[in-house]
Write a protein that holds these residues in place. Sequence first.
Motif, PDB file in Angstrom:
ATOM      1  N   LEU A 118       0.827  -1.200   0.000  1.00 31.07           N
ATOM      2  CA  LEU A 118       0.000   0.000   0.000  1.00 31.07           C
ATOM      3  C   LEU A 118       0.866   1.257   0.000  1.00 31.07           C
ATOM      4  O   LEU A 118       0.568   2.226  -0.699  1.00 31.07           O
ATOM      5  CB  LEU A 118      -0.926  -0.008   1.221  1.00 31.07           C
ATOM      6  N   THR A 119       1.955   1.216   0.740  1.00 30.80           N
ATOM      7  CA  THR A 119       2.893   2.347   0.737  1.00 30.80           C
ATOM      8  C   THR A 119       3.519   2.506  -0.651  1.00 30.80           C
ATOM      9  O   THR A 119       3.591   3.620  -1.182  1.00 30.80           O
ATOM     10  CB  THR A 119       3.981   2.140   1.803  1.00 30.80           C
ATOM     11  N   ALA A 120       3.948   1.394  -1.229  1.00 30.59           N
ATOM     12  CA  ALA A 120       4.542   1.442  -2.569  1.00 30.59           C
ATOM     13  C   ALA A 120       3.524   1.944  -3.597  1.00 30.59           C
ATOM     14  O   ALA A 120       3.868   2.732  -4.488  1.00 30.59           O
ATOM     15  CB  ALA A 120       5.059   0.065  -2.967  1.00 30.59           C
ATOM     16  N   LEU A 121       2.284   1.503  -3.476  1.00 32.84           N
ATOM     17  CA  LEU A 121       1.230   1.947  -4.399  1.00 32.84           C
ATOM     18  C   LEU A 121       0.980   3.440  -4.248  1.00 32.84           C
ATOM     19  O   LEU A 121       0.819   4.159  -5.240  1.00 32.84           O
ATOM     20  CB  LEU A 121      -0.058   1.151  -4.151  1.00 32.84           C
ATOM     21  N   ASN A 122       0.969   3.911  -3.026  1.00 31.45           N
ATOM     22  CA  ASN A 122       0.760   5.335  -2.766  1.00 31.45           C
ATOM     23  C   ASN A 122       1.869   6.168  -3.419  1.00 31.45           C
ATOM     24  O   ASN A 122       1.600   7.169  -4.090  1.00 31.45           O
ATOM     25  CB  ASN A 122       0.726   5.562  -1.250  1.00 31.45           C
ATOM     26  N   VAL A 123       3.116   5.732  -3.266  1.00 29.84           N
ATOM     27  CA  VAL A 123       4.252   6.441  -3.861  1.00 29.84           C
ATOM     28  C   VAL A 123       4.163   6.386  -5.389  1.00 29.84           C
ATOM     29  O   VAL A 123       4.325   7.412  -6.072  1.00 29.84           O
ATOM     30  CB  VAL A 123       5.594   5.836  -3.376  1.00 29.84           C
ATOM     31  N   TYR A 124       3.892   5.211  -5.919  1.00 35.01           N
ATOM     32  CA  TYR A 124       3.843   5.039  -7.372  1.00 35.01           C
ATOM     33  C   TYR A 124       2.724   5.879  -7.993  1.00 35.01           C
ATOM     34  O   TYR A 124       2.934   6.537  -9.026  1.00 35.01           O
ATOM     35  CB  TYR A 124       3.672   3.559  -7.719  1.00 35.01           C
ATOM     36  N   ALA A 125       1.554   5.874  -7.369  1.00 33.11           N
ATOM     37  CA  ALA A 125       0.434   6.663  -7.888  1.00 33.11           C
ATOM     38  C   ALA A 125       0.782   8.152  -7.911  1.00 33.11           C
ATOM     39  O   ALA A 125       0.469   8.856  -8.884  1.00 33.11           O
ATOM     40  CB  ALA A 125      -0.829   6.408  -7.055  1.00 33.11           C
ATOM     41  N   ALA A 126       1.437   8.626  -6.853  1.00 27.36           N
ATOM     42  CA  ALA A 126       1.825  10.041  -6.807  1.00 27.36           C
ATOM     43  C   ALA A 126       2.809  10.374  -7.923  1.00 27.36           C
ATOM     44  O   ALA A 126       2.696  11.412  -8.586  1.00 27.36           O
ATOM     45  CB  ALA A 126       2.425  10.377  -5.440  1.00 27.36           C
ATOM     46  N   ILE A 127       3.768   9.489  -8.150  1.00 30.46           N
ATOM     47  CA  ILE A 127       4.759   9.721  -9.199  1.00 30.46           C
ATOM     48  C   ILE A 127       4.094   9.748 -10.574  1.00 30.46           C
ATOM     49  O   ILE A 127       4.358  10.648 -11.385  1.00 30.46           O
ATOM     50  CB  ILE A 127       5.867   8.642  -9.146  1.00 30.46           C
ATOM     51  N   ILE A 128       3.240   8.782 -10.848  1.00 33.77           N
ATOM     52  CA  ILE A 128       2.622   8.692 -12.173  1.00 33.77           C
ATOM     53  C   ILE A 128       1.659   9.851 -12.416  1.00 33.77           C
ATOM     54  O   ILE A 128       1.626  10.414 -13.518  1.00 33.77           O
ATOM     55  CB  ILE A 128       1.928   7.324 -12.369  1.00 33.77           C
ATOM     56  N   LEU A 129       0.889  10.239 -11.414  1.00 32.82           N
ATOM     57  CA  LEU A 129      -0.012  11.378 -11.602  1.00 32.82           C
ATOM     58  C   LEU A 129       0.794  12.649 -11.866  1.00 32.82           C
ATOM     59  O   LEU A 129       0.435  13.456 -12.732  1.00 32.82           O
ATOM     60  CB  LEU A 129      -0.922  11.540 -10.383  1.00 32.82           C
ATOM     61  N   SER A 130       1.913  12.804 -11.182  1.00 34.82           N
ATOM     62  CA  SER A 130       2.799  13.947 -11.442  1.00 34.82           C
ATOM     63  C   SER A 130       3.364  13.887 -12.854  1.00 34.82           C
ATOM     64  O   SER A 130       3.470  14.910 -13.542  1.00 34.82           O
ATOM     65  CB  SER A 130       3.944  13.969 -10.425  1.00 34.82           C
ATOM     66  N   PHE A 131       3.728  12.689 -13.289  1.00 38.15           N
ATOM     67  CA  PHE A 131       4.239  12.484 -14.645  1.00 38.15           C
ATOM     68  C   PHE A 131       3.220  12.943 -15.692  1.00 38.15           C
ATOM     69  O   PHE A 131       3.593  13.569 -16.695  1.00 38.15           O
ATOM     70  CB  PHE A 131       4.564  10.995 -14.827  1.00 38.15           C
ATOM     71  N   LEU A 132       1.948  12.676 -15.440  1.00 41.83           N
ATOM     72  CA  LEU A 132       0.916  13.088 -16.403  1.00 41.83           C
ATOM     73  C   LEU A 132       0.852  14.610 -16.536  1.00 41.83           C
ATOM     74  O   LEU A 132       0.644  15.129 -17.632  1.00 41.83           O
ATOM     75  CB  LEU A 132      -0.448  12.516 -16.003  1.00 41.83           C
ATOM     76  N   GLY A 133       1.036  15.305 -15.440  1.00 41.45           N
ATOM     77  CA  GLY A 133       1.116  16.764 -15.522  1.00 41.45           C
ATOM     78  C   GLY A 133       2.341  17.205 -16.305  1.00 41.45           C
ATOM     79  O   GLY A 133       2.296  18.158 -17.082  1.00 41.45           O
ATOM     80  N   GLY A 134       3.439  16.480 -16.121  1.00 44.50           N
ATOM     81  CA  GLY A 134       4.669  16.786 -16.850  1.00 44.50           C
ATOM     82  C   GLY A 134       4.513  16.607 -18.352  1.00 44.50           C
ATOM     83  O   GLY A 134       5.126  17.345 -19.139  1.00 44.50           O
ATOM     84  N   ILE A 135       3.693  15.639 -18.745  1.00 44.14           N
ATOM     85  CA  ILE A 135       3.434  15.458 -20.184  1.00 44.14           C
ATOM     86  C   ILE A 135       2.818  16.732 -20.751  1.00 44.14           C
ATOM     87  O   ILE A 135       3.235  17.211 -21.809  1.00 44.14           O
ATOM     88  CB  ILE A 135       2.499  14.259 -20.432  1.00 44.14           C
ATOM     89  N   ARG A 136       1.853  17.284 -20.049  1.00 43.64           N
ATOM     90  CA  ARG A 136       1.185  18.506 -20.538  1.00 43.64           C
ATOM     91  C   ARG A 136       2.163  19.670 -20.601  1.00 43.64           C
ATOM     92  O   ARG A 136       2.137  20.458 -21.544  1.00 43.64           O
ATOM     93  CB  ARG A 136      -0.009  18.855 -19.644  1.00 43.64           C
ATOM     94  N   TRP A 137       3.005  19.807 -19.610  1.00 45.98           N
ATOM     95  CA  TRP A 137       4.031  20.861 -19.602  1.00 45.98           C
ATOM     96  C   TRP A 137       4.925  20.687 -20.829  1.00 45.98           C
ATOM     97  O   TRP A 137       5.196  21.632 -21.561  1.00 45.98           O
ATOM     98  CB  TRP A 137       4.840  20.739 -18.322  1.00 45.98           C
TER      99      TRP A 137
END
Length: 154
Positions: free
Chosen positions: A46-65
Amino acid sequence: MVEDEDAEQIASRAPFMLALLGFVPFAVLTGAQFVPGATLAQTLGLTALNVYAAIILSFLGGIRWGMVVNAPDQQAVIPVFLLSVVPSLWAWAAFFAPGPWGFVMYAIGFAAMGWWDRALVARGEAPAWFGLLRVTLTLLVAPTMLLAALSRII
């Protein structure tokens, strides 16, 4: 000679395969939450999933940038720059949200980014394969986040 349509199909294969591989941690770490008697694995997962989800959601914002960083009229894309940091801030808040709420927030964030990316394609600002990729991943990841939230309740 390769037709334009064929070239686009070939070019989209690598991102699709990489994106599907990127879904594997979501699936495995969420699935681990429903294995009976695996308490330590569930907590770490669950901790790993929480970290991974945060990273990937941030990555999606980076795509738009990244899509507007070379725009000829930088003044016109300031709203995109501003909005592209929202997924990172949303993910940061979700990371610290109590109980199941963080995973609910991730589901909302991934769904919102999927909608925004699909709208980008509809306006002709991204290739069609990108829209298909984002819809597919949104339909995979958002429900996975809701399952992770459910695992915190039951």
